[in-house]
Design a protein around this motif. Sequence first.
Motif, PDB file in Angstrom:
ATOM      1  N   PRO B 181      11.780   0.133  -7.216  1.00  0.00           N
ATOM      2  CA  PRO B 181      11.892  -0.125  -8.644  1.00  0.00           C
ATOM      3  C   PRO B 181      10.909  -1.164  -9.177  1.00  0.00           C
ATOM      4  O   PRO B 181      11.266  -1.939 -10.040  1.00  0.00           O
ATOM      5  CB  PRO B 181      13.347  -0.585  -8.798  1.00  0.00           C
ATOM      6  N   ARG B 182       9.683  -1.179  -8.698  1.00  0.00           N
ATOM      7  CA  ARG B 182       8.721  -2.124  -9.269  1.00  0.00           C
ATOM      8  C   ARG B 182       7.304  -1.554  -9.147  1.00  0.00           C
ATOM      9  O   ARG B 182       7.050  -0.704  -8.293  1.00  0.00           O
ATOM     10  CB  ARG B 182       8.800  -3.473  -8.565  1.00  0.00           C
ATOM     11  N   PRO B 183       6.406  -2.022 -10.026  1.00  0.00           N
ATOM     12  CA  PRO B 183       5.019  -1.545  -9.948  1.00  0.00           C
ATOM     13  C   PRO B 183       4.385  -2.056  -8.654  1.00  0.00           C
ATOM     14  O   PRO B 183       4.719  -3.132  -8.174  1.00  0.00           O
ATOM     15  CB  PRO B 183       4.337  -2.189 -11.157  1.00  0.00           C
ATOM     16  N   LEU B 184       3.482  -1.257  -8.117  1.00  0.00           N
ATOM     17  CA  LEU B 184       2.833  -1.609  -6.853  1.00  0.00           C
ATOM     18  C   LEU B 184       1.334  -1.675  -7.054  1.00  0.00           C
ATOM     19  O   LEU B 184       0.789  -0.979  -7.899  1.00  0.00           O
ATOM     20  CB  LEU B 184       3.154  -0.525  -5.813  1.00  0.00           C
ATOM     21  N   ARG B 185       0.661  -2.514  -6.268  1.00  0.00           N
ATOM     22  CA  ARG B 185      -0.801  -2.518  -6.226  1.00  0.00           C
ATOM     23  C   ARG B 185      -1.228  -1.361  -5.338  1.00  0.00           C
ATOM     24  O   ARG B 185      -0.777  -1.244  -4.204  1.00  0.00           O
ATOM     25  CB  ARG B 185      -1.310  -3.835  -5.649  1.00  0.00           C
ATOM     26  N   ILE B 186      -2.069  -0.499  -5.885  1.00  0.00           N
ATOM     27  CA  ILE B 186      -2.437   0.729  -5.187  1.00  0.00           C
ATOM     28  C   ILE B 186      -3.864   0.629  -4.663  1.00  0.00           C
ATOM     29  O   ILE B 186      -4.799   0.480  -5.442  1.00  0.00           O
ATOM     30  CB  ILE B 186      -2.352   1.944  -6.148  1.00  0.00           C
ATOM     31  N   PRO B 187      -4.054   0.721  -3.339  1.00  0.00           N
ATOM     32  CA  PRO B 187      -5.419   0.699  -2.792  1.00  0.00           C
ATOM     33  C   PRO B 187      -6.225   1.892  -3.326  1.00  0.00           C
ATOM     34  O   PRO B 187      -5.642   2.944  -3.620  1.00  0.00           O
ATOM     35  CB  PRO B 187      -5.201   0.845  -1.281  1.00  0.00           C
ATOM     36  N   ALA B 188      -7.534   1.705  -3.427  1.00  0.00           N
ATOM     37  CA  ALA B 188      -8.408   2.788  -3.911  1.00  0.00           C
ATOM     38  C   ALA B 188      -8.234   4.024  -3.038  1.00  0.00           C
ATOM     39  O   ALA B 188      -8.088   3.916  -1.822  1.00  0.00           O
ATOM     40  CB  ALA B 188      -9.865   2.320  -3.874  1.00  0.00           C
ATOM     41  N   GLY B 189      -8.237   5.193  -3.668  1.00  0.00           N
ATOM     42  CA  GLY B 189      -8.141   6.441  -2.917  1.00  0.00           C
ATOM     43  C   GLY B 189      -6.721   6.891  -2.642  1.00  0.00           C
ATOM     44  O   GLY B 189      -6.497   7.969  -2.111  1.00  0.00           O
TER      45      GLY B 189
END
Lengths: 211, 211
Positions: B181-189
Amino acid sequence: MTEPEPRVLPEATLTRLTQYLRALNAFEAQGTERTSSGVLAKEAGVNPAILRKDLSLLGSYGTRGVGYVVTELAEHINRTLGLTRDWRVAILGAGNLGRALSGYAGFASRGFQVRAILDTSASIIGSDVGDLVVEPISTLGEVIGREQINIAVLAVPGEAAQELIYALAAHGVNSVLSFAPRPLRIPAGMIVRRVDLSTELQILAYHAVQS
Amino acid sequence: MTEPEPRVLPEATLTRLTQYLRALNAFEAQGTERTSSGVLAKEAGVNPAILRKDLSLLGSYGTRGVGYVVTELAEHINRTLGLTRDWRVAILGAGNLGRALSGYAGFASRGFQVRAILDTSASIIGSDVGDLVVEPISTLGEVIGREQINIAVLAVPGEAAQELIYALAAHGVNSVLSFAPRPLRIPAGMIVRRVDLSTELQILAYHAVQS
């Protein structure tokens, strides 16, 4: 001149409003009093121009150089979404999914109180699920009256869902979130949102192939 | 002249394609060989004009007076969505939600095989979930290699999700469905789709207030 508030907001706008609200709630928890469209857009993961357009649909324009007051904007979105009302939820089906939903922290934190969980299985009825005790579905009408239920969540197999839809309508519960994996016949005046988790996986597969 | 196939289909179209596919699968199961845009639209709960437009985006126009061949159209949508590929899913988190997802009939029937379920809790590791045994998350890399996992489902609390996203990226799993239930930092690709179940309840509440 203020733009007239539209009668029904588009689905995509509604989804983004819930994202802004989540971000604003996080700011409130951190004690942040003001925010700008840029900061809020970043936190919500939305394009700032789209955010400004969405908020203008609500009649919230912010103030140039000052931005938005966090609590006011959160309150405004809450009112727009109808979240200032008291929502009392019954979960129909106490299998893994029903249990997972009854403990879903996101519900309570957004003002949805899970007040009852019901099942047909004699081996489950009477067992504890968090603070609740599983009640028999045969007592649905009684439970709805006692807890003043106004939203039902269907977490039952497909074949059981249709009958429960009619039972809910008969007892005056007209808002239903369904996890049943099949289309349902919806009585007039009832609103049913279907969540099909495999749709999400299929869309994910599509993007994975494209990338 | 055939219209060029667009590079990336809009999200709303993708969602409707999954609805058409579900309806077509039901027709196949009933032994129905041909269908019309009207019948298919009704079964899928979509406006027939929108259905015709969606299918024309795929280059499927049907034949006037004959309609669509059910298996051909299903195959065409399957190919468009990338569902002819083999999707092998690992579920991270074996709490109620992870267990519910691992048993979700809709996944297997759409070609998503749940091959592993993992957790950090010593009291859960080693226990049975359907045909699977819960494995320790510390063996994530090994499990991904052994089962050739290409999609991961995150059914863990918010605080655990971010670290797992990085671990998945490091092991080459780039498609993730997240229930955290929270936004995540998404690695490129990497492609991450977030399912926030309370969004659905909030949208339901909005429509209930409007009606």
